[in-house]
Design an enzyme around this catalytic site. Structure first.
Site, short mmCIF file in Angstrom:
data_model
loop_
_atom_site.label_atom_id
_atom_site.label_comp_id
_atom_site.label_asym_id
_atom_site.label_seq_id
_atom_site.Cartn_x
_atom_site.Cartn_y
_atom_site.Cartn_z
N GLY A 137 3.06 1.39 17.34
CA GLY A 137 2.72 1.24 15.92
C GLY A 137 1.64 2.22 15.53
O GLY A 137 0.58 2.28 16.16
N CYS A 179 -1.92 -0.01 0.87
CA CYS A 179 -2.56 -0.72 -0.24
C CYS A 179 -2.54 0.09 -1.53
O CYS A 179 -2.59 -0.47 -2.62
CB CYS A 179 -4.01 -1.06 0.13
N ALA A 194 0.98 -3.11 18.03
CA ALA A 194 0.50 -3.11 16.64
C ALA A 194 1.67 -2.80 15.72
O ALA A 194 1.66 -1.83 14.96
CB ALA A 194 -0.62 -2.08 16.48
N THR A 195 2.69 -3.66 15.83
CA THR A 195 3.96 -3.37 15.16
C THR A 195 4.04 -3.90 13.72
O THR A 195 5.06 -3.72 13.05
CB THR A 195 5.13 -3.95 16.00
N GLY A 220 7.95 -11.95 0.77
CA GLY A 220 7.39 -12.44 2.02
C GLY A 220 7.50 -11.43 3.13
O GLY A 220 8.25 -10.45 3.04
N TYR A 253 -3.06 -5.87 24.43
CA TYR A 253 -3.72 -6.36 23.22
C TYR A 253 -2.75 -6.32 22.04
O TYR A 253 -1.78 -5.57 22.03
CB TYR A 253 -4.92 -5.46 22.87
N GLY A 269 -3.45 -6.96 13.88
CA GLY A 269 -2.79 -6.66 12.61
C GLY A 269 -1.77 -7.73 12.26
O GLY A 269 -1.86 -8.88 12.70
N TYR A 306 -30.20 -9.70 -11.98
CA TYR A 306 -29.74 -9.75 -13.37
C TYR A 306 -30.16 -8.52 -14.17
O TYR A 306 -31.30 -8.07 -14.08
CB TYR A 306 -30.32 -11.00 -14.05
C1 LIG Z 1 2.34 -2.58 -0.94
C2 LIG Z 1 1.22 -3.10 -0.09
C3 LIG Z 1 -0.03 -3.29 -0.64
C4 LIG Z 1 -1.08 -3.78 0.13
N1 LIG Z 1 -2.31 -3.94 -0.45
C5 LIG Z 1 -3.34 -4.39 0.29
C6 LIG Z 1 -4.65 -4.50 -0.28
O1 LIG Z 1 -4.87 -4.18 -1.46
N2 LIG Z 1 -5.65 -4.97 0.50
C7 LIG Z 1 -5.46 -5.31 1.82
O2 LIG Z 1 -6.41 -5.70 2.49
N3 LIG Z 1 -4.23 -5.20 2.39
C8 LIG Z 1 -3.18 -4.76 1.66
N4 LIG Z 1 -1.94 -4.62 2.24
C9 LIG Z 1 -1.75 -5.05 3.64
C10 LIG Z 1 -2.17 -3.97 4.65
O3 LIG Z 1 -1.66 -2.73 4.27
C11 LIG Z 1 -1.64 -4.40 6.01
O4 LIG Z 1 -2.18 -5.66 6.33
C12 LIG Z 1 -2.00 -3.45 7.14
O5 LIG Z 1 -1.56 -2.15 6.87
C13 LIG Z 1 -1.34 -3.96 8.43
O6 LIG Z 1 -1.59 -3.06 9.46
P1 LIG Z 1 -0.73 -3.12 10.80
O7 LIG Z 1 -1.23 -2.02 11.67
O8 LIG Z 1 -0.69 -4.50 11.32
O9 LIG Z 1 0.77 -2.80 10.34
P2 LIG Z 1 1.36 -1.46 9.72
O10 LIG Z 1 0.29 -0.66 9.09
O11 LIG Z 1 2.53 -1.87 8.90
O12 LIG Z 1 1.88 -0.65 11.00
C14 LIG Z 1 2.93 -1.10 11.80
C15 LIG Z 1 3.46 0.09 12.56
O13 LIG Z 1 4.31 -0.33 13.62
C16 LIG Z 1 5.45 0.54 13.68
N5 LIG Z 1 6.48 -0.16 14.45
C17 LIG Z 1 6.98 -1.40 14.29
N6 LIG Z 1 7.86 -1.69 15.28
C18 LIG Z 1 7.92 -0.59 16.08
C19 LIG Z 1 8.65 -0.27 17.27
N7 LIG Z 1 9.47 -1.14 17.86
N8 LIG Z 1 8.48 0.96 17.80
C20 LIG Z 1 7.64 1.86 17.23
N9 LIG Z 1 6.92 1.59 16.12
C21 LIG Z 1 7.06 0.38 15.56
C22 LIG Z 1 5.72 0.81 12.21
O14 LIG Z 1 6.53 1.93 12.04
C23 LIG Z 1 4.29 1.05 11.72
O15 LIG Z 1 3.86 2.35 12.02
C24 LIG Z 1 -0.86 -4.12 1.49
C25 LIG Z 1 0.40 -3.93 2.06
C26 LIG Z 1 1.43 -3.42 1.28
C27 LIG Z 1 2.78 -3.21 1.92
#
Ligand SMILES: Cc1cc2nc3c(=O)[nH]c(=O)nc-3n(C[C@H](O)[C@H](O)[C@H](O)COP(=O)(O)OP(=O)(O)OC[C@H]3O[C@@H](n4cnc5c(N)ncnc54)[C@H](O)[C@@H]3O)c2cc1C
Length: 447
Positions: free
Chosen positions: A9, A43, A105-106, A236, A276, A279, A421
């Site tokens: 990820g 975001c 971190a998928t 969702g 570990y 996310g 204030y």
């Molecule tokens: C439209 C939108 C708006 C948002 N706005 C906000 C906000 O305003 N404030 C806030 O706090 N949060 C916001 N979020 C949430 C925030 O962006 C996420 O919580 C955060 O990015 C999650 O990080 P992560 O590393 O867990 O997942 P991600 O950043 O989604 O990364 C997951 C990674 O895993 C990779 N992956 C998955 N499975 C595999 C596999 N089998 N092999 C190789 N790679 C794989 C994916 O390609 C990706 O690179 C928003 C999310 C979205 C979609």
């Protein structure tokens, strides 16, 4: 020999861990991502649809080259198909790689509701930069867009589209918008604002079907047929854990990967010292209810990444139970929340006394003063949840109240809260104090 860390990820968690390790350790770091892009702000995506940010690539905070220059072995467009936990190998599209330490971190994947026609062309989700580009390519100022899902992302998307002048309908199955983070009374301020912006808001409404031959032409919902050019599904997310599950790592009741306080994952109930997760794919704990939760916040993802990086660097870092403070920007209004809502309290049998207030973001007479609504939730006098809706000053109050909850603040502490204030930025007594007053009166049977 230098030890290898494999990271699955390249999102908020993956790349933060990778850069942390390169700065603070001498590990070899490999990162795999099924995504074409990395290091971009999910975001920020709704605001590109509005046009405040011109192009989706503007959200890329660091181009891939900078990671490669740091010595990170970055494999984009590369899915990890399997983890062989016993022999410590990841099997990916670009080959088989051994590791000493593994970080899963998928993230998560959008839930696609089982609605007839949902797979027609013209139906999108908004999870990756490529999704955003596809949506942008498919809409123009004359498009009619239906957004399915009235939580944070759906609201930000709908508000952005309508501000661009696009005909927008927002559909949610529950009786209120933002059901996960706001009580119905607070959500109604947001709903009214969305309506005043020109969004058609349909709550208590299920989409019956998405209609069209190859491409979406209409959406049937609430007994109506809505002519539609584009559907955006934001109803969702579910943790993306299939690879971890197949490898034998434990999956919790939330559907997320089970972690301990150091974000180590477990196999058959035993936490592994070298694996570990963090996310949106990881299960952590809620500070108020003690229950397992998924924290779907970029801010949480970055904090978890620092814990994972720290532990890999030999520290004893801990990710404490979460309060998930969050803000959603709905046009001119901001909805903030931290801790539990009344609904969550009910689910967990927590008796709540709440206090509410309506004040202003500046002195009432000062130009630009906007209504500011506060709701505080107390359990046995202890603050356990807070919600704030206004055009300004929301994030600051939510962050202060987040700290107050974590420090165990009681209603009297909030009444003693000294606030600063000046008329252009505050009321002389903060609306939070009035909400605490209201709750205290209820506790004493006065109101
Ligand atoms: C439209 C939108 C708006 C948002 N706005 C906000 C906000 O305003 N404030 C806030 O706090 N949060 C916001 N979020 C949430 C925030 O962006 C996420 O919580 C955060 O990015 C999650 O990080 P992560 O590393 O867990 O997942 P991600 O950043 O989604 O990364 C997951 C990674 O895993 C990779 N992956 C998955 N499975 C595999 C596999 N089998 N092999 C190789 N790679 C794989 C994916 O390609 C990706 O690179 C928003 C999310 C979205 C979609």
């Amino acid at each position: 020999m230098t030890k290898k860390v494999a990271i699955i990820g390249a999102g908020a968690v993956g790349m933060t861990v990778a850069t942390y390790l390169k700065r603070h350790t001498d590990y070899d770091v490999l990162v795999f991502s099924s995504d074409t892009h990395t290091a971009y702000s999910q975001c920020g995506m709704p605001f590109v649809l509005e046009g405040i940010i011109s192009e989706f690539p503007d959200l890329i905070v660091r181009p891939p080259d900078t990671f490669i220059e740091m010595g990170i072995d970055l494999h984009l467009n590369t899915e990890v198909r399997h983890i062989d936990a016993k022999s410590q190998k990841v099997i990916s599209d670009s080959g088989v790689f051994e590791y000493d330490h593994l970080v899963i971190a998928t993230g998560s994947t959008p839930v696609i509701p089982p609605i007839p026609g949902i797979h027609l062309s013209g139906v999108f989700t908004l999870q990756t930069l490529s999704d955003g580009m596809d949506i942008k390519f498919n809409i123009n100022d004359n498009s009619r867009v239906v957004v399915i899902g009235a939580d944070g992302i759906g609201i930000e998307v709908a508000a952005s589209l309508v501000r661009r002048g696009i005909n927008t309908t927002l559909i949610g199955t529950l009786a209120q918008v933002l059901p996960l983070t706001l009580d119905p009374d607070m959500a109604s301020f947001i709903e009214q604002h969305l309506i005043s912006m020109g969004i058609r808001v349909m709550t208590c409404t299920s989409v019956d079907s998405v209609n069209g031959k190859q491409r979406v032409e209409s959406v049937s919902a609430g007994g109506e047929t809505l002519p539609t050019d584009v559907v955006i599904v934001t109803s969702g997310l579910k943790p993306l854990t299939s690879v971890a599950r197949k490898a034998g790592y434990d999956i919790g009741t939330t559907g997320g990967i089970v972690t301990d306080e150091g974000l180590r994952v477990s196999m058959d109930g035993e936490f592994q010292d070298n694996v570990y997760s963090g996310g949106e794919c990881a299960q952590v704990f809620d500070l108020i209810t003690g229950s397992p939760v998924i924290s779907r916040l970029g801010s949480a993802a970055r904090r978890m990444a620092r814990v994972i990086g720290g532990n890999l660097a030999g520290k004893d870092a801990v990710y404490p139970p979460t309060l998930s403070p969050g803000v959603v920007v709905a046009g001119h209004l901001v909805a903030g929340s931290v801790g539990i809502t009344s609904h969550t309290a009910k689910v967990h049998d927590i008796n709540i006394i709440s206090g509410s207030s309506k004040g202003y973001s500046r002195a009432g007479y000062y130009p630009g003063a906007m209504p500011l609504f506060v709701k505080l939730l107390f359990s046995k006098k202890k603050l356990v949840g807070a919600q704030v809706v206004s055009s300004e000053g929301v994030k600051e109050r939510i962050d202060a109240l987040s700290l107050a909850i974590r420090m165990g603040a009681e209603v009297d502490d909030l009444l003693d809260w000294e606030t600063s204030y000046s008329p252009p930025v505050a009321m002389v007594i903060d609306p939070v104090t009035f909400a605490a007053d209201d709750a205290k009166n209820k506790m004493e049977g006065i109101a």
